[in-house]
Design a protein around this motif. Structure first.
Motif, PDB file in Angstrom:
ATOM      1  N   SER A  55       0.809  -1.215   0.000  1.00  0.00           N
ATOM      2  CA  SER A  55       0.000   0.000   0.000  1.00  0.00           C
ATOM      3  C   SER A  55       0.844   1.267   0.000  1.00  0.00           C
ATOM      4  CB  SER A  55      -0.930   0.014   1.217  1.00  0.00           C
ATOM      5  OG  SER A  55      -0.184   0.019   2.423  1.00  0.00           O
ATOM      6  N   ARG A  56       2.022   1.213   0.615  1.00  0.00           N
ATOM      7  CA  ARG A  56       2.852   2.418   0.684  1.00  0.00           C
ATOM      8  C   ARG A  56       3.415   2.813  -0.669  1.00  0.00           C
ATOM      9  NH1 ARG A  56       8.725   0.764   3.302  1.00  0.00           N
ATOM     10  NH2 ARG A  56       9.265  -0.837   1.775  1.00  0.00           N
ATOM     11  N   ASP A  57       3.453   1.851  -1.600  1.00  0.00           N
ATOM     12  CA  ASP A  57       3.998   2.122  -2.932  1.00  0.00           C
ATOM     13  C   ASP A  57       2.918   2.400  -3.968  1.00  0.00           C
ATOM     14  OD1 ASP A  57       6.613   1.666  -2.021  1.00  0.00           O
ATOM     15  OD2 ASP A  57       6.358  -0.493  -2.262  1.00  0.00           O
ATOM     16  N   ILE A  58       1.664   2.391  -3.536  1.00  0.00           N
ATOM     17  CA  ILE A  58       0.566   2.556  -4.486  1.00  0.00           C
ATOM     18  C   ILE A  58      -0.289   3.739  -4.068  1.00  0.00           C
ATOM     19  CG2 ILE A  58      -1.504   1.498  -5.462  1.00  0.00           C
ATOM     20  CD1 ILE A  58      -0.175  -1.183  -5.123  1.00  0.00           C
ATOM     21  N   GLY A  59      -0.251   4.787  -4.856  1.00  0.00           N
ATOM     22  CA  GLY A  59      -1.042   5.973  -4.582  1.00  0.00           C
ATOM     23  C   GLY A  59      -2.311   5.995  -5.407  1.00  0.00           C
ATOM     24  N   TRP A  88       6.365   0.039   9.639  1.00  0.00           N
ATOM     25  CA  TRP A  88       5.341  -0.808  10.251  1.00  0.00           C
ATOM     26  C   TRP A  88       4.630  -1.652   9.204  1.00  0.00           C
ATOM     27  CZ3 TRP A  88       0.230  -0.254   8.804  1.00  0.00           C
ATOM     28  CH2 TRP A  88      -0.099   0.914   8.108  1.00  0.00           C
ATOM     29  N   HIS A  89       4.651  -1.204   7.919  1.00  0.00           N
ATOM     30  CA  HIS A  89       4.033  -1.995   6.857  1.00  0.00           C
ATOM     31  C   HIS A  89       4.680  -3.380   6.759  1.00  0.00           C
ATOM     32  CE1 HIS A  89       3.244   2.183   5.660  1.00  0.00           C
ATOM     33  NE2 HIS A  89       2.165   1.733   5.050  1.00  0.00           N
ATOM     34  N   GLY A 131       3.590 -10.037   9.079  1.00  0.00           N
ATOM     35  CA  GLY A 131       2.988 -10.878  10.114  1.00  0.00           C
ATOM     36  C   GLY A 131       1.647 -11.444   9.682  1.00  0.00           C
ATOM     37  N   LEU A 132       0.838 -10.626   9.003  1.00  0.00           N
ATOM     38  CA  LEU A 132      -0.457 -11.100   8.512  1.00  0.00           C
ATOM     39  C   LEU A 132      -0.283 -12.170   7.436  1.00  0.00           C
ATOM     40  CD1 LEU A 132      -2.467  -7.745   8.293  1.00  0.00           C
ATOM     41  CD2 LEU A 132      -2.888  -9.644   9.876  1.00  0.00           C
ATOM     42  N   VAL A 133       0.698 -11.971   6.555  1.00  0.00           N
ATOM     43  CA  VAL A 133       0.957 -12.972   5.521  1.00  0.00           C
ATOM     44  C   VAL A 133       1.354 -14.307   6.154  1.00  0.00           C
ATOM     45  CG1 VAL A 133       2.555 -13.632   3.676  1.00  0.00           C
ATOM     46  CG2 VAL A 133       1.551 -11.345   3.695  1.00  0.00           C
ATOM     47  N   ILE A 134       2.260 -14.254   7.109  1.00  0.00           N
ATOM     48  CA  ILE A 134       2.703 -15.488   7.776  1.00  0.00           C
ATOM     49  C   ILE A 134       1.541 -16.140   8.518  1.00  0.00           C
ATOM     50  CG2 ILE A 134       4.199 -16.399   9.596  1.00  0.00           C
ATOM     51  CD1 ILE A 134       6.229 -14.218   8.791  1.00  0.00           C
ATOM     52  N   ALA A 135       0.731 -15.326   9.196  1.00  0.00           N
ATOM     53  CA  ALA A 135      -0.434 -15.876   9.911  1.00  0.00           C
ATOM     54  C   ALA A 135      -1.407 -16.532   8.936  1.00  0.00           C
ATOM     55  CB  ALA A 135      -1.133 -14.757  10.683  1.00  0.00           C
TER      56      ALA A 135
END
Length: 309
Positions: free
Chosen positions: A141-145, A272-273, A279-283
């Motif tokens: 998300s940080r790379d997509i405006g 934090w991204h 962490g969400l991907v691993i979960a």
């Protein structure tokens, strides 16, 4: 069967096989067109697959109906989605392409539910896929405006169609080609894709360009050997071993690896991204790979079998 082998194949796909493909596609597109990129990629891929087949000296078993299915697989699982994604990257950012490609496991669980009795929809699977996809979106998300999202809609649609092709081919492989040697499936399907691309490329992008830059050839060779021959060998092995839905979540590894590479080689600062999204991907991967307890009917059948023995 050793438990580490599927995980080794999974990590290879996520980190080396397909994990770097979006980067190499961008490199190759600087000199040649999308159809030409995939056509040359298939030359390296098919050659490597047949070299491995010859080195293994295993009896070739893809014949009859299985041969027809595998030839069709090469078109649906490789030629069409590879061209769509490569073409899309001439119109949209690779980060957005990564997010859209990450919808593949979501499509897979829907298709698998209707065609694979051993891969039915379940809440843990759905929760895992949704969690992993949320992490993928957060990572990129940080790379997509707003300007990227408002970009080429047809480019975005092309990646979604490619993801649907991957999902359908994934389930088709599990349904029709289970038990076939993965390297034989890889060699025949890549050959089918090779023939298809070299028929179409001179018609779509005439005349066929010959790359002159060493970096372009490196990109094509890497995508052909690592991202096609070895990647499909690992992927078909995973489909046979794990099933369609579990194998599909490998697409969630790509953005995590891309961000980590950016931190290591480009001096990017981990934010934090990375930690929350990763962490969400691993979960999500852990949830999808949780073994489900057998239901009442399955337990009764198992008990009856044990009693009979």
């Amino acid at each position: 069967m050793s438990q580490w082998k599927p995980w080794a194949a999974f990590l290879f796909l996520g980190l080396l096989g397909w994990g770097t493909s979006f980067l190499w596609i961008k490199v190759a597109l600087e000199e040649i067109g999308p159809f030409t990129v995939v056509a040359y990629r298939m030359v390296f891929g098919a050659a490597a697959a047949w070299a491995i087949t010859r080195a293994q000296k295993t009896p070739f078993s893809v014949r009859g109906t299985a041969l027809v299915y595998t030839l069709a697989l090469g078109v649906v699982n490789t030629a069409i989605p590879f061209v769509l994604i490569t073409w899309a990257e001439t119109r949209i950012d690779s980060g957005l392409a990564g997010i859209l490609n990450g919808t593949m496991p979501l499509f897979t669980i829907l298709v698998a539910h209707f065609f694979l009795p051993d891969d039915r929809f379940s809440l843990p699977k759905a929760a895992g896929l949704a969690t992993g996809f949320a992490g993928l979106v957060l990572l990129l998300s940080r790379d997509i405006g707003p300007e990227a999202l408002a970009g080429s809609l047809i480019g975005q649609l092309a990646v979604i169609v490619a993801a649907i092709c991957y999902a359908a081919a994934n389930v088709f492989t599990r349904l029709k080609l289970r038990g076939q040697h993965p390297i034989h499936t890889t060699a025949v399907s890549l050959t089918s894709s090779l023939i298809t691309l070299w028929i179409l490329t001179p018609l779509v992008e005439p005349p066929v360009a010959f790359p002159h830059h060493a970096m372009t050839w490196l990109a094509l060779a890497w995508m052909g050997v690592m991202g096609s021959a070895l990647a499909y060998l690992a992927y078909f092995y995973l489909i046979n071993t794990w099933g369609s839905t579990r194998a599909a979540v490998v697409t969630y590894i790509f953005p995590v690896w891309a961000v980590i590479l950016g931190v290591i080689f480009l001096g990017e600062h981990p934010g934090w991204h990375l930690f929350l999204g990763g962490g969400l991907v691993i979960a999500g991967i852990v949830l999808v790979n949780q073994r489900q307890s057998a239901g009442p009917v399955a337990r009764l059948r198992r008990d009856a079998t044990n009693t009979a023995e």
